[in-house]
Design a protein around this motif. Sequence first.
Motif, PDB file in Angstrom:
ATOM      1  N   GLN A  76       0.830  -1.206   0.000  1.00 57.58           N
ATOM      2  CA  GLN A  76       0.000   0.000   0.000  1.00 57.58           C
ATOM      3  C   GLN A  76       0.867   1.260   0.000  1.00 57.58           C
ATOM      4  O   GLN A  76       0.540   2.246  -0.678  1.00 57.58           O
ATOM      5  CB  GLN A  76      -0.926  -0.011   1.219  1.00 57.58           C
ATOM      6  N   MET A  79       2.089   1.728  -3.533  1.00 57.11           N
ATOM      7  CA  MET A  79       1.050   2.252  -4.414  1.00 57.11           C
ATOM      8  C   MET A  79       0.895   3.767  -4.239  1.00 57.11           C
ATOM      9  O   MET A  79       0.734   4.503  -5.220  1.00 57.11           O
ATOM     10  CB  MET A  79      -0.276   1.538  -4.158  1.00 57.11           C
ATOM     11  N   LYS A  80       0.977   4.221  -3.012  1.00 54.78           N
ATOM     12  CA  LYS A  80       0.859   5.661  -2.775  1.00 54.78           C
ATOM     13  C   LYS A  80       2.054   6.408  -3.335  1.00 54.78           C
ATOM     14  O   LYS A  80       1.914   7.461  -3.981  1.00 54.78           O
ATOM     15  CB  LYS A  80       0.733   5.925  -1.274  1.00 54.78           C
ATOM     16  N   LYS A  83       1.914   6.304  -7.092  1.00 52.41           N
ATOM     17  CA  LYS A  83       0.617   6.759  -7.612  1.00 52.41           C
ATOM     18  C   LYS A  83      -0.056   5.681  -8.466  1.00 52.41           C
ATOM     19  O   LYS A  83      -0.548   5.945  -9.566  1.00 52.41           O
ATOM     20  CB  LYS A  83       0.772   8.060  -8.410  1.00 52.41           C
ATOM     21  N   MET A  84      -0.097   4.485  -7.933  1.00 52.44           N
ATOM     22  CA  MET A  84      -0.727   3.364  -8.639  1.00 52.44           C
ATOM     23  C   MET A  84      -2.222   3.328  -8.345  1.00 52.44           C
ATOM     24  O   MET A  84      -2.648   3.607  -7.228  1.00 52.44           O
ATOM     25  CB  MET A  84      -0.080   2.033  -8.215  1.00 52.44           C
ATOM     26  N   LYS A  85      -2.999   2.927  -9.326  1.00 53.60           N
ATOM     27  CA  LYS A  85      -4.449   2.932  -9.201  1.00 53.60           C
ATOM     28  C   LYS A  85      -5.009   1.592  -8.716  1.00 53.60           C
ATOM     29  O   LYS A  85      -6.064   1.559  -8.070  1.00 53.60           O
ATOM     30  CB  LYS A  85      -5.091   3.296 -10.537  1.00 53.60           C
ATOM     31  N   ASN A  86      -4.350   0.503  -9.061  1.00 55.11           N
ATOM     32  CA  ASN A  86      -4.909  -0.808  -8.753  1.00 55.11           C
ATOM     33  C   ASN A  86      -3.795  -1.849  -8.657  1.00 55.11           C
ATOM     34  O   ASN A  86      -2.609  -1.544  -8.870  1.00 55.11           O
ATOM     35  CB  ASN A  86      -5.944  -1.216  -9.810  1.00 55.11           C
ATOM     36  N   ASP A  89      -1.473  -2.477 -11.625  1.00 56.18           N
ATOM     37  CA  ASP A  89      -0.330  -1.568 -11.699  1.00 56.18           C
ATOM     38  C   ASP A  89       0.836  -2.091 -10.864  1.00 56.18           C
ATOM     39  O   ASP A  89       2.000  -1.978 -11.255  1.00 56.18           O
ATOM     40  CB  ASP A  89      -0.727  -0.172 -11.218  1.00 56.18           C
TER      41      ASP A  89
END
Length: 362
Positions: A76, A79-80, A83-86, A89
């Motif tokens: 997580q 991802m932040k 800047k991943m959406k799902n 990615d």
Amino acid sequence: TVSTVLPVQSAYPEFSGGGSPKYPGYTFNPGKDSVYTYLTDILKEVDALFPSQVIHLGGDEVHYGNQDWNTNKDIQDLMKHEKMKNLKDVENYFFQRMADSLLLIHNKVAAWDEVADSQLSPEHTIVFFWRQNRPEQLQKSLDRKFNIVLCPRLPMYLDYAQDTLQVHGVDWRKFSYNSYQKVYSFSPQDIPVKYPKNCNILGIQANLWTERIETEDRLDYMLFPRMAALAENAWTKEKNKNINILQNEIAALEGTSSAAGKARLEELKAQLKDAQDDYDETVRDHEDELRSEGYDKVSEDASNVLDKTLTALDSNSKMQTDVVNKMLDGMVESYDEAYAKIRDQDFFFHFSPQKEELFRNM
């Protein structure tokens, strides 16, 4: 590959990215830098062992077991930061980093058709198209000018049954079967895509997954004659294909009409009869234990298959070798199933050397 990591998870749980209820411990952790160091060291070892300068990274079916990524703090945070959406990615990010590791040691990347959606370099990537039900993945690969190997599971997966007589392995009633005729007749034009001029199709390939294959003889049975059909397909122009010629060549190789072939059938009949007698005697010795454990039905099924095989041989001594082998295949697997279940419960069959040789080494 992300999705084939269960042995590693047991030895190095610190690299695990978790999984899903059905597939626990299914992935590496894309949010840990130590994972990339560990896997890159492995790739360096593989590179030293094999001179091809091409290493297959897999990349298929990750979505079966990446649900824990939704709650994994490392992932997580990744991802932040990126800047991943799902989760797709995340998957692509992981694969890109591993591909970069390969490029740094001067290897090309081989991968399944899932990577058609990635940003991998077409110049340094070979896509293996395996999902015949997803032709759009092949179209994407063609449009992006990837080098491509065609190995659609229908008809190019050789762990699939060869015909409807085969009873062990991947269930043909669910997934269909791949006969040598289908392998030989396969054409790139069977796939509904638009091939550009000078497209980078490197060739065709068949795949044989061996998790259900326990012996070399079983491996040979699954490979031949389909491997011969694959070779003929690969080096024969479409206009020159002739299934009748191939069938005649296979028949000649098997010796189905030769004296040796007939002698082999008689030998099989004798071996099968001895095996049946031995099996029946062993079942009688363990009759009470078998019935108490609910295995009497398994034994009955195994004996029925053997009886049918013997009846067929008696009624037609000239039966083609491939048909006999298919019936033997079903009978052997039925016996193996009964044997394995009894072995697991510490009830052991006492096989004669002849029966052991026939059913363990076939």
